[in-house]
Design a protein around this motif. Structure first.
Motif: not given
Lengths: 433, 182
Positions: A83-87
């Motif tokens: 779920l890495h989305t680069g927030f």
């Protein structure tokens, strides 16, 4: 923070018999991986099984590579990042004003607390004073959010152990909490209600009675849950003595929040490092000594009762604050009231400047930590004096919680794996950010 | 006052609003962490975070800074002049946020500085929790931790190229699959 730091001799938790902390016993080469024992390594009896990547008792996507020897778990490797989305990268290109929406989507179950840690970090760099009404309302919503988060934990983890009725009961109360959020903020989740400087809107008419009836109802609901689970033979068999995490290991593995308190460490940032008005409310910090799945469940159950108490105290305060300001009066940082835009040129300019350019935050770096439902949620913020964060990083309690999977899963059976991973209450959005 | 000067590799320290920042020689960060844990009583490392300062101060900032009480309208930058932030000597900072589990919750930030290509000693043996924290910083920022038992990518796929949180990593730089015409 400039108090004298001396070696601490009196520790509050019972670590070993003579009360002295002896460091971690965690021996493996890689602390977060459970290695297959040498004598089993070439054995044909060891079967490698992939758990996931789907939803094995976590609220998101986690993959566990498990080595099984019969029913026994002999090796474990957790693979995260789905779920890495680069927030953090995205927030570097957004003004502080727009960034509020990101942290709540990081931990999407404890959204209100994550929103809080971000606005607190920015406010501390700005040295912005927040009105007291906003502080009480923030506390109230954060505690409601804690109840919501623990209800999701309780419902899903009981569901995974076969108690499907728990899920329906928990989600009944969860609906009520979400309705309260909708009443105040217009959104059930991801509310964007906390604004840098205070709250986005005043508290609407009719919220207090609704919230009060929920607070009156919640203790009875908790009795319902206890009635279903506390003397349920299957539940006790499946949770007691399973997935044990000692106090030493919990500290060494950076556990915080309910997982740490279930291991017998008496530590809660709301009491030990008070933020907002937590020093003015009366609540108890539940601590249980065994560090197993059952204690993690008990800590969260007690916390829901304590949160209900805090919500009630916040309501008592807030009901007497009708008409008081809910956001700081600083036009260089805070948006002017909507109605002024039609009559005041000055307000229109301020509004335009804040929305287009954003406000500037003084140069500096800061780390702010709060007690989120999952433990210490931290926000590290570096500002170069411009309108966008130079670097922003979130300390995710779920990230640390999942590091403990290997230690918790020592000497367990495969059927308990679900119970253990569920009890750590890791939200994968929080872990992967 | 805490005797930060006794910490191995001590360079300087600065008090902050929430915790002091103690700068440590990069080569001695492991000893410093051990000292902080055993002598100063910091039980827990809550977080390891690296920051990329590439281009820091490249363009100055101007405008009103601070809050109503602390705002100085005669400050040069509010008159349209630009102010540059404090110059950093190296490109990356690596910060270790420490917490002591006792009255008052004392915290400290140990910080070391590295340039591109320089390595940082791993502190996994001091605090096992740093295992994933260091892997994350390696993955996203490209900081290499010497002595880490399993330094692999954590959040990005194993075959990913580049380190996304670096300032020279473009936004939108992800190759789109099946987009090239063959």
């Amino acid at each position: 923070m400039s108090a004298t730091i001396t070696p601490s001799t009196t520790r509050r938790w019972p670590v070993v018999a003579d009360g002295q902390y002896e460091g971690s016993r965690i021996p493996p080469r890689v602390p977060t991986i459970l290695d297959v024992p040498a004598e089993l390594r070439d054995s044909e009896d060891v079967l490698q099984v992939n758990f996931g990547p789907n939803h094995p008792s976590t609220h998101g996507v986690l993959r566990l590579i498990v080595d099984l020897h019969g029913e026994e778990v002999v090796g474990v490797l957790a693979v995260v990042g789905y779920l890495h989305t680069g927030f953090e990268k995205s927030m570097e290109s957004k003004t502080y004003w727009k960034g509020v929406t990101f942290p709540e989507r990081i931990d999407y179950v404890g959204y209100q607390n994550n929103e809080l840690v971000y606005v607190l970090a920015v406010e501390q760099l700005l040295e912005l004073e927040v009105p007291t009404k906003a502080k009480w309302m923030r506390m109230l919503l954060c505690e409601l959010n804690r109840i919501h988060s623990h209800l999701v934990f309780l419902g899903t983890s009981a569901l995974e152990l076969g108690a499907i009725s728990m899920f329906w009961y928990c989600f009944r109360e969860r609906e009520t909490v979400l309705d309260l959020f909708e009443l105040v903020t217009g959104q059930r989740m991801h509310t964007r209600y906390f604004q840098i400087g205070g709250l986005a809107e005043d508290i609407p008419q009719g919220f207090y009675p609704e919230c009060r009836s929920f607070v009156e109802w919640m203790p009875r609901a908790l009795e319902d849950y206890k009635g279903i689970l506390d003397r349920n033979g299957i539940w006790l068999e499946r949770t007691q003595g399973i997935g044990v995490l000692s106090a030493d290991d919990a500290i060494a593995l950076g556990q915080t929040g309910p997982n740490l308190r279930a291991s017998g460490v008496d530590w809660d940032l709301r009491r030990d490092q008070p933020y907002l008005h937590y020093d003015q409310v009366d609540f108890r910090v539940p601590v249980y000594p065994n560090g197993d799945v059952y204690d993690r469940y008990r800590v969260r159950m007690d916390e829901m009762a304590e949160s209900t108490k805090i919500v009630r105290q916040c309501l008592d305060k807030l009901e007497r604050m009708e008409g008081m300001p809910w956001i700081a009066d600083d036009r260089k940082v805070v948006l002017p009231p909507r109605e002024e835009l039609h009559t005041s040129m000055e307000s229109l300019i301020h509004h335009f400047k804040i929305v287009t350019e954003g406000f500037r935050v003084p140069e500096g770096e800061i780390y702010v930590a709060i007690e989120s439902p999952r433990g210490e949620s931290g926000c590290y913020l570096v500002s170069d004096g411009g309108p966008k964060p130079w670097r922003i990083h979130f300390r995710a309690p779920s990230f640390a919680a999942l590091e403990a999977t290997a230690t918790c899963l020592e000497n367990t059976l495969v059927a308990d794996l679900i119970a253990v991973v569920g009890s750590l209450d890791a939200v994968m959005g929080d872990t992967d950010r | 006052m805490t005797e930060w000067g006794r910490v191995p590799g001590y360079v300087s320290h600065r008090d902050g609003p929430e915790m002091p920042t103690v700068t440590i020689e990069t080569a001695q960060i492991r000893e410093a962490c051990e000292h902080a844990r055993d002598q100063l009583g910091f039980d827990m490392c809550v977080d390891v975070v690296a920051t990329d300062y590439l281009g820091w101060g490249g363009k100055g900032v101007s405008g009103y800074i601070g809050t109503a009480s602390g705002r100085d309208l005669m400050h040069p930058m509010t008159q349209g002049l630009q102010v540059l932030p404090e110059i950093k000597t190296k490109r990356f900072s690596v910060s270790y946020h420490l917490l002591a589990l006792r009255q008052g919750a004392p915290r400290a930030r140990l910080q070391c500085w590295v340039d591109e290509g320089e390595h940082v000693p791993s502190v996994v043996e001091v605090w096992p929790t740093c295992d994933w924290h260091e892997r994350e910083q390696y993955d996203l920022m490209g900081i290499v931790f010497d002595g880490h038992p399993n330094l692999e990518r954590l959040l990005m796929p194993e075959d990913w190229e580049g380190h996304p949180l670096r300032k020279d990593y473009p936004i939108g730089g992800e190759p789109v699959r099946f987009s090239d015409e063959q």
